[in-house]
Scaffold this motif. Structure first.
Motif, PDB file in Angstrom:
ATOM      1  N   GLU A  47       0.818  -1.215   0.000  1.00  0.00           N
ATOM      2  CA  GLU A  47       0.000   0.000   0.000  1.00  0.00           C
ATOM      3  C   GLU A  47       0.850   1.264   0.000  1.00  0.00           C
ATOM      4  O   GLU A  47       0.513   2.267  -0.636  1.00  0.00           O
ATOM      5  CB  GLU A  47      -0.925  -0.014   1.224  1.00  0.00           C
ATOM      6  N   ASP A  48       1.980   1.266   0.717  1.00  0.00           N
ATOM      7  CA  ASP A  48       2.786   2.473   0.864  1.00  0.00           C
ATOM      8  C   ASP A  48       3.978   2.518  -0.084  1.00  0.00           C
ATOM      9  O   ASP A  48       4.893   3.318   0.090  1.00  0.00           O
ATOM     10  CB  ASP A  48       3.275   2.599   2.308  1.00  0.00           C
ATOM     11  N   PHE A  49       3.998   1.667  -1.118  1.00  0.00           N
ATOM     12  CA  PHE A  49       5.133   1.639  -2.037  1.00  0.00           C
ATOM     13  C   PHE A  49       5.121   2.867  -2.939  1.00  0.00           C
ATOM     14  O   PHE A  49       4.112   3.194  -3.558  1.00  0.00           O
ATOM     15  CB  PHE A  49       5.088   0.366  -2.887  1.00  0.00           C
ATOM     16  N   LYS A  50       6.265   3.583  -2.999  1.00  0.00           N
ATOM     17  CA  LYS A  50       6.404   4.750  -3.863  1.00  0.00           C
ATOM     18  C   LYS A  50       6.733   4.262  -5.274  1.00  0.00           C
ATOM     19  O   LYS A  50       7.712   3.558  -5.477  1.00  0.00           O
ATOM     20  CB  LYS A  50       7.508   5.669  -3.335  1.00  0.00           C
ATOM     21  N   ILE A  51       5.904   4.676  -6.224  1.00  0.00           N
ATOM     22  CA  ILE A  51       5.909   4.049  -7.540  1.00  0.00           C
ATOM     23  C   ILE A  51       6.537   4.956  -8.590  1.00  0.00           C
ATOM     24  O   ILE A  51       6.202   6.136  -8.704  1.00  0.00           O
ATOM     25  CB  ILE A  51       4.469   3.687  -7.960  1.00  0.00           C
ATOM     26  N   ASP A  52       7.456   4.380  -9.352  1.00  0.00           N
ATOM     27  CA  ASP A  52       7.968   5.010 -10.558  1.00  0.00           C
ATOM     28  C   ASP A  52       7.188   4.395 -11.712  1.00  0.00           C
ATOM     29  O   ASP A  52       7.297   3.201 -11.983  1.00  0.00           O
ATOM     30  CB  ASP A  52       9.466   4.713 -10.704  1.00  0.00           C
ATOM     31  N   CYS A  53       6.388   5.186 -12.396  1.00  0.00           N
ATOM     32  CA  CYS A  53       5.406   4.655 -13.342  1.00  0.00           C
ATOM     33  C   CYS A  53       5.965   4.332 -14.724  1.00  0.00           C
ATOM     34  O   CYS A  53       5.202   4.051 -15.643  1.00  0.00           O
ATOM     35  CB  CYS A  53       4.238   5.632 -13.502  1.00  0.00           C
ATOM     36  N   LYS A  54       7.255   4.372 -14.911  1.00  0.00           N
ATOM     37  CA  LYS A  54       7.813   4.088 -16.228  1.00  0.00           C
ATOM     38  C   LYS A  54       7.489   2.660 -16.673  1.00  0.00           C
ATOM     39  O   LYS A  54       7.699   1.710 -15.942  1.00  0.00           O
ATOM     40  CB  LYS A  54       9.330   4.280 -16.205  1.00  0.00           C
ATOM     41  N   SER A  55       6.958   2.545 -17.866  1.00  0.00           N
ATOM     42  CA  SER A  55       6.704   1.275 -18.569  1.00  0.00           C
ATOM     43  C   SER A  55       5.592   0.427 -17.957  1.00  0.00           C
ATOM     44  O   SER A  55       5.372  -0.695 -18.382  1.00  0.00           O
ATOM     45  CB  SER A  55       7.980   0.424 -18.682  1.00  0.00           C
ATOM     46  N   VAL A  56       4.889   0.938 -16.957  1.00  0.00           N
ATOM     47  CA  VAL A  56       3.754   0.196 -16.384  1.00  0.00           C
ATOM     48  C   VAL A  56       2.601   1.163 -16.141  1.00  0.00           C
ATOM     49  O   VAL A  56       2.780   2.381 -16.131  1.00  0.00           O
ATOM     50  CB  VAL A  56       4.113  -0.520 -15.059  1.00  0.00           C
ATOM     51  N   GLU A  57       1.423   0.586 -15.906  1.00  0.00           N
ATOM     52  CA  GLU A  57       0.244   1.369 -15.552  1.00  0.00           C
ATOM     53  C   GLU A  57      -0.150   1.000 -14.125  1.00  0.00           C
ATOM     54  O   GLU A  57      -0.159  -0.177 -13.765  1.00  0.00           O
ATOM     55  CB  GLU A  57      -0.911   1.052 -16.508  1.00  0.00           C
ATOM     56  N   ILE A  58      -0.474   2.015 -13.346  1.00  0.00           N
ATOM     57  CA  ILE A  58      -0.879   1.780 -11.964  1.00  0.00           C
ATOM     58  C   ILE A  58      -2.404   1.755 -11.893  1.00  0.00           C
ATOM     59  O   ILE A  58      -3.077   2.621 -12.460  1.00  0.00           O
ATOM     60  CB  ILE A  58      -0.337   2.872 -11.025  1.00  0.00           C
ATOM     61  N   ALA A  59      -2.951   0.743 -11.237  1.00  0.00           N
ATOM     62  CA  ALA A  59      -4.398   0.597 -11.137  1.00  0.00           C
ATOM     63  C   ALA A  59      -4.759   0.039  -9.769  1.00  0.00           C
ATOM     64  O   ALA A  59      -3.916  -0.521  -9.064  1.00  0.00           O
ATOM     65  CB  ALA A  59      -4.924  -0.323 -12.241  1.00  0.00           C
ATOM     66  N   SER A  60      -6.020   0.205  -9.405  1.00  0.00           N
ATOM     67  CA  SER A  60      -6.540  -0.326  -8.145  1.00  0.00           C
ATOM     68  C   SER A  60      -7.713  -1.251  -8.430  1.00  0.00           C
ATOM     69  O   SER A  60      -8.428  -1.073  -9.424  1.00  0.00           O
ATOM     70  CB  SER A  60      -6.993   0.802  -7.213  1.00  0.00           C
ATOM     71  N   GLN A  61      -7.886  -2.210  -7.563  1.00  0.00           N
ATOM     72  CA  GLN A  61      -9.004  -3.151  -7.679  1.00  0.00           C
ATOM     73  C   GLN A  61      -9.820  -3.112  -6.408  1.00  0.00           C
ATOM     74  O   GLN A  61      -9.282  -3.148  -5.301  1.00  0.00           O
ATOM     75  CB  GLN A  61      -8.455  -4.565  -7.929  1.00  0.00           C
ATOM     76  N   ASP A  62     -11.143  -3.052  -6.553  1.00  0.00           N
ATOM     77  CA  ASP A  62     -12.030  -3.080  -5.385  1.00  0.00           C
ATOM     78  C   ASP A  62     -12.078  -4.485  -4.785  1.00  0.00           C
ATOM     79  O   ASP A  62     -11.720  -5.472  -5.440  1.00  0.00           O
ATOM     80  CB  ASP A  62     -13.444  -2.671  -5.784  1.00  0.00           C
ATOM     81  N   GLU A  63     -12.543  -4.561  -3.552  1.00  0.00           N
ATOM     82  CA  GLU A  63     -12.772  -5.859  -2.911  1.00  0.00           C
ATOM     83  C   GLU A  63     -13.801  -6.648  -3.717  1.00  0.00           C
ATOM     84  O   GLU A  63     -14.778  -6.092  -4.223  1.00  0.00           O
ATOM     85  CB  GLU A  63     -13.262  -5.656  -1.483  1.00  0.00           C
TER      86      GLU A  63
END
Length: 236
Positions: A153-169
């Motif tokens: 949850e607290d990971f600082k993300i470098d968004c190069k070459s990937v997409e960041i997304a969230s999924q609901d329960e």
């Protein structure tokens, strides 16, 4: 292919109900159910209709098709609640999309520092990427696949070459395949069929929601053997 093996399969898929349970519902003896499942006797047409109605299957499926595609490679299907999570994902269209997508995410996890997070265990999930045209499939024999790393949850993300997304329960119907790499083109599609049969028999509907993955796969090793969990989203 036999009526008896199909009936046995459907009974076990229905929350592993017993012969006694089914006999009570059908108003027959347990011995009668046993004879039906061993093909030593066959029900009257009225009972066939009742069985089809109870198990939500067609008469053609019950009497003619081989519904039992399971075997020693598969666990029983169960319902699992998957809590909300965040992921870094990557999709690719290629001749080996699954391998390309998963390898890309493994390299990203290393380069991003994700593997250096204390206590973190790398978990990569994947699913078919549907946005492939017929020319790519028929002419170039290419297919699509997406892979994703589950993130702390607290990971600082470098968004190069990937997409960041969230999924609901979400609740999922889940099956585990043991040693799936021995014949993946048979065992994996069959796993989806088994889950879909389980959902049909037990009255579960697919969850269609932009905030959750409709299905995904998770590969892992345990005690020197390869496993895959297959997930299909269901409505609560």
């Amino acid at each position: 292919m036999s009526f008896g093996s199909n009936l046995l399969f459907l009974r076990k898929m229905h929350n592993n109900m017993t012969q006694e349970d089914l006999a009570e519902i059908m108003h027959v003896s347990r011995q009668t159910i046993s004879k039906w499942e061993s093909d030593n006797a066959y029900p009257e047409m009225e009972k066939v209709f009742e069985l089809c109605s109870f198990f939500s299957c067609s008469m053609d499926e019950l009497l003619r098709k081989d519904m039992n595609v399971s075997g020693d490679a598969y666990s029983a299907v169960h319902i699992e609640n998957v809590e909300k999570f965040k992921m870094a994902r990557y999709a690719v269209i290629s001749h080996d999309p699954e391998g390309d997508a998963i390898n890309h995410m493994k390299m990203w996890a290393k380069d991003s520092g994700l593997l250096d997070v204390p206590g973190y265990e790398l978990k990569i999930i994947g699913w078919d990427f549907p946005f492939v045209n017929q020319q790519q499939i028929n002419v170039f024999h290419m297919h699509g696949y997406a892979a994703a790393c589950i993130l702390p949850e607290d990971f600082k993300i470098d968004c190069k070459s990937v997409e960041i997304a969230s999924q609901d329960e979400c609740k999922y119907a889940v099956i585990t395949i043991k040693n799936y790499k021995e014949s993946p083109f048979d065992t994996i599609p069959n796993a989806y069929k088994i889950i879909q049969s389980y959902m049909q028999v037990n009255g579960y509907n697919h969850r269609e929601d932009d905030n959750v993955l409709p299905c995904f796969e998770y590969e892992y090793e345990k005690d020197g053997q390869d496993y895959m969990n297959v997930y299909i989203a269901i409505e609560n």
